[in-house]
Design an enzyme around this catalytic site. Structure first.
Site, PDB file in Angstrom:
ATOM      1  N   ASN A   1     -10.361  -0.333   1.199  1.00 12.43           N
ATOM      2  CA  ASN A   1      -8.906  -0.286   1.030  1.00 12.43           C
ATOM      3  C   ASN A   1      -8.120  -0.632  -0.704  1.00 12.43           C
ATOM      4  OD1 ASN A   1      -6.140  -1.296   1.238  1.00 12.43           O
ATOM      5  ND2 ASN A   1      -5.869  -1.508   3.066  1.00 12.43           N
TER       6      ASN A   1
ATOM      7  N   CYS B   1       0.883  -1.274   0.389  1.00 10.52           N
ATOM      8  CA  CYS B   1       0.382  -0.140  -0.232  1.00 10.52           C
ATOM      9  C   CYS B   1       0.836   0.917   0.449  1.00 10.52           C
ATOM     10  CB  CYS B   1      -1.426  -0.102   1.301  1.00 10.52           C
ATOM     11  SG  CYS B   1      -2.381  -1.925   1.018  1.00 10.52           S
TER      12      CYS B   1
ATOM     13  N   HIS C   1      -2.850   6.346   3.043  1.00  6.11           N
ATOM     14  CA  HIS C   1      -3.442   5.520   2.698  1.00  6.11           C
ATOM     15  C   HIS C   1      -4.463   5.170   3.466  1.00  6.11           C
ATOM     16  CE1 HIS C   1      -4.027   1.460   1.680  1.00  6.11           C
ATOM     17  NE2 HIS C   1      -4.272   0.852   2.776  1.00  6.11           N
TER      18      HIS C   1
END
Ligand code: UT7
Length: 323
Positions: free
Chosen positions: A276, A109, A246
């Site tokens: 996500n 990520c 993030h």
């Protein structure tokens, strides 16, 4: 470095928490209160490549550059359509950037931050001038849909930026990794099996996560990386106009805001809509805030990513936008 244009793309199909509650033992209340996620976009017709290409085309259009002037394409992804060729080469073919060197990087990520930093390092050689950098994922194909502790968290999407070597927008960049903690978030590749070691037919492997370990890592590491990036950029935390972290979990973002002693309103969020989306989350949210005109000329903003590896990155950008 200067950001010339950004773009993002998502699958058409949206899946709400209530939709998931109809097919597994979960609830809107559990997902919303633990994560802030309300829905996610899930690929049906789309692929990682098609999402990356759509986001890239928007970024190229807005950057007003000729595709033939793009000399570098870097894709950050953990869910490419092929082990090889790379996603970056697929994007290159689709957009016609035939003069570019194209490759992928895997940094979970934090991938977009690593791609940005890599482009900056290539620019410093003087041999590269315009880069297309992309974070793109179809994480839905990497989920065990019978594991409610992971599958409700992730979604699919892509974000892209065209950056040029001209300009001084990137004021600082901090990156780090902790491979010793890596097994907290993993997805196995195929095991070694060949003429000399025969394991027989293998099932696909899916994402496995120790959620609490990743949570603790994020809450400890992100404020540290952001503070270091701010120090390098000689920027006071109160002078940051917007934080783009993030988008893993609202509670992580709240904890980071608290540790940095900053109001939550300075933290852009779209995880409620997309969940996500790993390497795609930072560039997709950057594209969103630019289109919403939440960033003014001269604003200093922070980008930060963290995740599988374990790996993290944070940078400070001084934005140049047309008012
Ligand atoms: O890009 C980085 C990616 N990773 C992350 O950002 C993850 C970071 N971690 C987290 O965000 C949190 O650890 C989670 C949201 C994943 C989990 O939250 P938690 O408060 O740590 O929950 P938990 O794992 O301790 O689970 C609590 C309970 C368990 O039940 P018992 O054992 O207490 O009876 C789970 O079985 O919640 C249960 N549970 C669920 N219940 C309903 C787990 N998943 C679900 C679910 N729906 N989807």
């Amino acid at each position: 470095m200067k950001i010339l244009g950004t773009g993002s793309a998502f699958p058409k199909k949206t899946v709400t928490n209530d939709d998931l509650a109809q097919v597994m033992d979960t609830s809107d209340e559990w997902i919303r209160s633990r994560t802030g996620i309300e829905r996610r976009h899930i690929a049906v017709e789309e692929t990682t490549t098609s999402l990356a290409v759509e986001a890239a085309r928007l970024a190229i259009d807005r950057a007003k550059v000729s595709v033939l002037d793009i000399d570098l394409i870097i894709c950050a992804t953990v869910s490419p359509d092929y082990i090889f060729p790379t996603l970056a080469c697929e994007v290159q073919a689709a957009v016609g950037a035939s003069r570019a060197a194209a490759f992928d990087i895997g940094a979970g990520c934090a991938g977009f931050l690593f791609a940005l930093s890599t482009a900056d390092a290539y620019f410093s050689t003087g041999k590269f001038h315009n880069a297309l950098i992309i974070g793109a994922e179809t994480l839905s194909k990497m989920m065990d849909w019978s594991d409610r502790s992971t599958c409700v968290l992730f979604g699919d999407g892509a974000g892209a930026a065209v950056v040029s070597a001209e300009g001084n927008q990137l004021l600082s960049m901090v990156q780090g990794s902790d491979g010793a903690g890596g097994m907290a978030l993993k997805c196995n590749n195929r095991p070694v099996s060949n003429l000399y070691r025969q394991l027989g037919a293998q099932n696909y492997s899916y994402t496995e996560m120790d959620g609490s370990a990743v949570y603790k890592f994020a809450v400890r590491t992100v404020p540290m990386a952001v503070s270091e990036a701010l120090e390098q950029a000689k920027t006071a935390v109160d002078d940051v106009a917007l934080f783009i972290l993030h988008q893993a979990n609202r509670r992580i973002i709240e904890a980071v805001a608290k540790r940095l002693r900053q109001p939550l309103e300075k933290f852009a969020m779209n995880l409620q809509e997309y969940g996500n989306i790993s390497a795609a989350s930072v560039p997709a949210l950057l594209d969103q805030v630019l289109r919403e005109k939440r960033v003014k000329n001269g604003d200093r903003i922070v980008l930060a990513g963290f995740g599988a590896g374990l790996t993290w990155g944070a940078c400070v950008l001084e934005m140049q936008v047309e008012e």
